[in-house]
Design a protein around this motif. Structure first.
Motif, PDB file in Angstrom:
ATOM      1  N   VAL A  64       0.820  -1.101   0.061  1.00  0.00           N
ATOM      2  CA  VAL A  64      -0.009  -0.099   0.047  1.00  0.00           C
ATOM      3  C   VAL A  64       0.786   1.491  -0.067  1.00  0.00           C
ATOM      4  N   PHE A  65       0.808   2.075  -1.040  1.00  0.00           N
ATOM      5  CA  PHE A  65       1.441   3.476  -0.973  1.00  0.00           C
ATOM      6  C   PHE A  65       0.482   4.421  -0.468  1.00  0.00           C
ATOM      7  N   VAL A  66       0.876   5.173   0.508  1.00  0.00           N
ATOM      8  CA  VAL A  66       0.094   5.999   1.427  1.00  0.00           C
ATOM      9  C   VAL A  66       0.733   7.476   1.367  1.00  0.00           C
ATOM     10  N   HIS A  67      -0.049   8.457   1.313  1.00  0.00           N
ATOM     11  CA  HIS A  67       0.318   9.884   1.556  1.00  0.00           C
ATOM     12  C   HIS A  67      -1.179  10.633   1.847  1.00  0.00           C
ATOM     13  N   VAL A 115       0.967   8.977  11.368  1.00  0.00           N
ATOM     14  CA  VAL A 115       1.378   7.942  10.516  1.00  0.00           C
ATOM     15  C   VAL A 115       2.461   6.928  10.770  1.00  0.00           C
ATOM     16  N   ILE A 116       3.338   7.932  10.904  1.00  0.00           N
ATOM     17  CA  ILE A 116       4.864   7.131  11.192  1.00  0.00           C
ATOM     18  C   ILE A 116       5.161   6.506  12.602  1.00  0.00           C
ATOM     19  N   ASP A 117       4.365   7.234  13.653  1.00  0.00           N
ATOM     20  CA  ASP A 117       4.299   6.485  14.775  1.00  0.00           C
ATOM     21  C   ASP A 117       3.322   5.089  14.865  1.00  0.00           C
ATOM     22  N   GLY A 118       2.257   5.278  13.975  1.00  0.00           N
ATOM     23  CA  GLY A 118       1.303   4.087  14.102  1.00  0.00           C
ATOM     24  C   GLY A 118       1.941   3.114  13.336  1.00  0.00           C
ATOM     25  N   LEU A 119       2.945   3.144  12.125  1.00  0.00           N
ATOM     26  CA  LEU A 119       3.563   2.278  11.439  1.00  0.00           C
ATOM     27  C   LEU A 119       4.438   1.588  12.367  1.00  0.00           C
ATOM     28  N   LYS A 120       5.370   2.419  12.967  1.00  0.00           N
ATOM     29  CA  LYS A 120       6.434   1.580  14.107  1.00  0.00           C
ATOM     30  C   LYS A 120       5.725   0.579  14.934  1.00  0.00           C
ATOM     31  N   GLN A 121       4.521   1.249  15.432  1.00  0.00           N
ATOM     32  CA  GLN A 121       3.892   0.316  16.385  1.00  0.00           C
ATOM     33  C   GLN A 121       3.035  -0.972  15.963  1.00  0.00           C
ATOM     34  N   SER A 122       2.624  -0.998  14.591  1.00  0.00           N
ATOM     35  CA  SER A 122       1.940  -1.748  13.775  1.00  0.00           C
ATOM     36  C   SER A 122       2.643  -3.169  13.727  1.00  0.00           C
ATOM     37  N   ALA A 127       8.174   1.449   5.161  1.00  0.00           N
ATOM     38  CA  ALA A 127       9.276   2.321   4.741  1.00  0.00           C
ATOM     39  C   ALA A 127       8.653   3.686   4.883  1.00  0.00           C
ATOM     40  N   VAL A 128       9.212   4.804   5.287  1.00  0.00           N
ATOM     41  CA  VAL A 128       8.901   6.239   5.142  1.00  0.00           C
ATOM     42  C   VAL A 128       9.950   7.112   4.243  1.00  0.00           C
ATOM     43  N   ILE A 129       8.955   7.281   3.140  1.00  0.00           N
ATOM     44  CA  ILE A 129       9.820   8.162   2.070  1.00  0.00           C
ATOM     45  C   ILE A 129       9.636   9.549   2.555  1.00  0.00           C
ATOM     46  N   LEU A 178      10.711   0.536  -3.184  1.00  0.00           N
ATOM     47  CA  LEU A 178      10.649  -0.045  -1.604  1.00  0.00           C
ATOM     48  C   LEU A 178       9.696  -1.220  -1.706  1.00  0.00           C
ATOM     49  N   PHE A 179       8.832  -1.065  -2.441  1.00  0.00           N
ATOM     50  CA  PHE A 179       7.804  -2.414  -2.367  1.00  0.00           C
ATOM     51  C   PHE A 179       8.532  -3.877  -2.625  1.00  0.00           C
ATOM     52  N   GLY A 180       9.747  -3.716  -3.338  1.00  0.00           N
ATOM     53  CA  GLY A 180      10.623  -4.759  -3.669  1.00  0.00           C
ATOM     54  C   GLY A 180      11.777  -5.013  -2.994  1.00  0.00           C
ATOM     55  N   ARG A 181      11.866  -4.129  -1.776  1.00  0.00           N
ATOM     56  CA  ARG A 181      12.953  -4.222  -0.869  1.00  0.00           C
ATOM     57  C   ARG A 181      12.568  -4.185   0.544  1.00  0.00           C
ATOM     58  N   PRO A 182      11.940  -5.341   1.046  1.00  0.00           N
ATOM     59  CA  PRO A 182      11.634  -5.218   2.345  1.00  0.00           C
ATOM     60  C   PRO A 182      12.425  -5.234   3.320  1.00  0.00           C
ATOM     61  N   ASP A 183      13.845  -5.442   2.830  1.00  0.00           N
ATOM     62  CA  ASP A 183      15.063  -5.435   3.730  1.00  0.00           C
ATOM     63  C   ASP A 183      15.190  -3.759   4.176  1.00  0.00           C
ATOM     64  N   VAL A 184      14.739  -2.905   3.338  1.00  0.00           N
ATOM     65  CA  VAL A 184      15.051  -1.352   3.512  1.00  0.00           C
ATOM     66  C   VAL A 184      13.729  -0.769   4.272  1.00  0.00           C
ATOM     67  N   THR A 185      13.882  -0.447   5.529  1.00  0.00           N
ATOM     68  CA  THR A 185      12.885  -0.099   6.452  1.00  0.00           C
ATOM     69  C   THR A 185      13.332   1.356   7.005  1.00  0.00           C
ATOM     70  N   GLY A 186      12.251   1.977   7.771  1.00  0.00           N
ATOM     71  CA  GLY A 186      12.515   3.216   8.339  1.00  0.00           C
ATOM     72  C   GLY A 186      12.415   4.256   7.205  1.00  0.00           C
TER      73      GLY A 186
END
Length: 280
Positions: A64-67, A115-122, A127-129, A178-186
């Motif tokens: 999912v791409f969110v903004h 959103v950033i905090d919610g993703l961290k806690q989820s 990843a956050v661009i 980033l959709f194809g790089r789950p190793d890249v986070t944050g």
């Protein structure tokens, strides 16, 4: 694989949806307009306040791409909380969130932070661009017309204020990667490095337009007045506040160690390349 793209008819979501659809990836394009058409995508009209409807759209998605759309702060926060609740309920495979730029992420508004905090806690893969200012801002009629017709690029930042400008297309490139790089986070910062000053922007405009262009610092309030007829008084007032604040910072540059260049091997478009692709 299938991907859900927020704002798929808008400036940020459209290039993400187009890039995925171009390679045959199933795309669900979320919009606020039930009559919208997005090439190669299934369009789904969703109210961002409707958590259950959002969760239904996210369920089973690989990504999912969110903004968050522009608007009143209370509306943006309500949208942010609804999106986070829906993501937690649906548990898609991957979430890529764009802060939509403006300030460094440490100065982001409450909605972006939610959103950033919610993703961290989820616990979701995410990843956050974090772009800074979009080059597309320079195509606003009051800005580009001055460069074309008067040879003056007016913008509400000091001439010596370096900015890691980026394009919506660069953000889309990062999102798809980033959709194809789950190793890249944050946090992944997207933008030019080294950062670019106002006179350097003017040089690129001069090269593209074929005549001399100088840079002139515009008072943020005057910038807001010029944009109010286009964007509405409330959005324009928000931009005045943003540029008043940015003018107090020494720069608006990305951190190289968290850049898309380092983390993803992606190099954003130079100002001149972007102008060549965007300005006829």
């Amino acid at each position: 694989m299938n991907y859900v793209i927020h704002g798929a008819t808008g400036a940020q979501g459209a290039p993400v949806a187009a890039a995925l659809a171009a390679v045959g990836t199933p795309v669900i394009a979320l919009t606020r307009n039930a009559g919208a058409v997005v090439a190669g995508a299934q369009v789904r009209a969703v109210d961002l306040r409707a958590t259950d409807a959002l969760a239904d759209a996210y369920r089973g998605a690989d990504g999912v791409f969110v903004h968050l759309p522009l608007g009143r702060q209370e509306d943006r926060l309500r949208h942010a909380l609804s999106i986070v609740a829906a993501l937690n309920a649906a548990r898609p495979g991957r979430v890529v969130f764009s802060t939509s730029g403006g300030t460094p992420v440490e100065f982001a508004d409450r909605a972006v932070t939610a959103v950033i905090d919610g993703l961290k806690q989820s616990g979701l893969s995410h990843a956050v661009i974090a772009p800074r200012l979009f080059l597309e801002n320079l195509l606003l009629p009051p800005v580009v017309t001055g460069a074309r017709e008067q040879g003056v690029l007016c913008y509400p930042l000091p001439a010596d204020h370096p900015v890691s400008w980026t394009s919506h297309l660069d953000v889309a490139d990062a999102a798809v990667a980033l959709f194809g790089r789950p190793d890249v986070t944050g946090l992944i910062e997207v933008g030019l490095h080294p950062a670019v000053t106002g006179p350097e922007l003017a040089e690129a405009f001069a090269a593209r337009l074929g005549h001399a262009v100088t840079y002139e610092t515009l008072i943020p309030a005057a910038f807001g007045d010029s944009l109010a007829p286009l964007l509405g008084t409330e959005v324009a007032a928000g931009l005045v506040g943003l540029y008043d604040f940015l003018g107090t910072l020494p720069d608006n540059a990305i951190a190289p160690d968290r850049s898309a260049q380092v983390l993803l091997g992606l190099h954003p478009r130079t100002t001149l390349r972007w102008l060549t692709e965007s300005v006829r």
